[in-house]
Write an enzyme that holds these catalytic residues in place. Structure first.
Site, PDB file in Angstrom:
ATOM      1  N   TYR A 101       0.839  -1.202   0.000  1.00 42.59           N
ATOM      2  CA  TYR A 101       0.000   0.000   0.000  1.00 42.59           C
ATOM      3  C   TYR A 101       0.872   1.249   0.000  1.00 42.59           C
ATOM      4  O   TYR A 101       0.662   2.177  -0.793  1.00 42.59           O
ATOM      5  CB  TYR A 101      -0.919  -0.026   1.221  1.00 42.59           C
ATOM      6  CG  TYR A 101      -1.809   1.184   1.364  1.00 42.59           C
ATOM      7  CD1 TYR A 101      -2.958   1.304   0.589  1.00 42.59           C
ATOM      8  CD2 TYR A 101      -1.513   2.187   2.286  1.00 42.59           C
ATOM      9  CE1 TYR A 101      -3.795   2.410   0.728  1.00 42.59           C
ATOM     10  CE2 TYR A 101      -2.341   3.287   2.425  1.00 42.59           C
ATOM     11  CZ  TYR A 101      -3.480   3.396   1.642  1.00 42.59           C
ATOM     12  OH  TYR A 101      -4.295   4.496   1.781  1.00 42.59           O
ATOM     13  N   THR A 126     -13.870   4.641   6.958  1.00 39.01           N
ATOM     14  CA  THR A 126     -14.420   4.081   5.723  1.00 39.01           C
ATOM     15  C   THR A 126     -14.272   2.565   5.771  1.00 39.01           C
ATOM     16  O   THR A 126     -13.699   2.008   6.711  1.00 39.01           O
ATOM     17  CB  THR A 126     -13.676   4.609   4.476  1.00 39.01           C
ATOM     18  OG1 THR A 126     -12.369   4.023   4.434  1.00 39.01           O
ATOM     19  CG2 THR A 126     -13.548   6.124   4.510  1.00 39.01           C
TER      20      THR A 126
END
Length: 280
Positions: A162, A197
């Site tokens: 990531y 989220t």
């Protein structure tokens, strides 16, 4: 008063394309630009969810919207969807490269499949969308907004793939900004802190499965709506970089100038682990 009214009209009838636009920050951005009167193009993976959001935008915000099922990792599909959007709306004024995926696993335990998948979505997805929309963006003096992360400037444990994708985005879009100088196209990189989220809830683990563990506690967590609001106002000002308020300024300073101190003091806490804990 004049400046406020003018700002509220800046995106009226403008065409804003948001990738990963059905959930989290993407959905919040869709709704925020809809409030400003923009016409929306939304890319996501489930047509039923897209149709529901498009209906909501029509009935609650009275704006035109086009929801297209599109995997941003698929260059041909992206090109076709961008072409469809341009045909329907006449062009693209704002491209928001928001689609992304993360993982939680050590480098040693992370399969090559995970690295490829994360780069395919986070990095090449942005490449595909930007290449497909660039001519229209130049014609319309548009804007490119790229969702990066605090990991774009500092390491985080167990997120090597990531982090790599976010660093790649900075390298690409900072260079593109220079190449587009004088074209009228703005490029803004956005670095939110931890945000509430589904991204962390749907984190991959080393073998590419979805993590069964709950999201790690990581300090101050912003709402997607607050992040979208900040991005909207930064877009109005055509900023080059937006670092969100819940990103610890000490992390930026220490990671750059005092990396060893950062690794000892802030890295474990920012990564959501205790200093003495082993990763599983």
């Amino acid at each position: 008063m004049y400046r406020k009214v003018f700002a509220s009209k800046m995106y009226e009838r403008k065409v804003v394309l948001v990738t990963g636009g059905c959930a989290g920050i993407g959905r919040a951005l869709v709704l925020r630009f809809a409030q400003a009167g923009a016409r929306l193009v939304i890319f996501d993976l489930e047509q039923e969810t897209l149709d529901s959001l498009v209906q909501h935008l029509s009935s609650h915000h009275n704006v035109e919207a086009l929801g297209l099922c599109c995997d941003v990792a698929d260059a041909e599909r992206v090109e076709a969807c961008v072409a469809q959007a341009i045909e329907q709306f006449g062009g693209i004024d704002v491209l928001i490269n928001n689609a992304g995926v993360t993982h939680r696993s050590t480098f040693a335990d992370t399969s090559l499949e995970v690295f490829k998948r994360i780069m395919a979505i986070n990095y090449f997805g942005a490449v595909h969308c930007t290449q497909a929309a660039l001519r229209s963006l130049i014609e319309r003096n548009g804007q490119i907004i790229v969702m990066s992360s605090l990991s774009g400037f500092s390491p985080l444990l167990y997120r090597s793939a990531y982090n790599a994708s976010k660093h790649a985005l900075h390298g690409l879009f900072e260079t593109l900004r220079c190449e587009l100088k004088g074209s009228g196209v703005g490029v803004m990189l956005v670095c939110p802190g931890f945000t509430a989220t589904d991204l962390r809830k749907n984190a991959l683990i080393g073998d590419a499965a979805i993590s069964a563990q709950p999201p790690l506690a990581m300090g101050r967590v912003a709402s997607a709506q607050d992040v979208a609001e900040a991005i909207y106002h930064a877009a109005l000002k055509r900023k080059r970089l937006l670092v969100m308020s819940n990103v610890d300024w000490r992390a930026r300073l220490l990671a750059r100038y005092f990396p060893r101190l950062f690794e000892r003091v802030l890295l474990p806490r920012m990564s959501g682990v205790k200093r003495s804990a082993s990763h599983r």
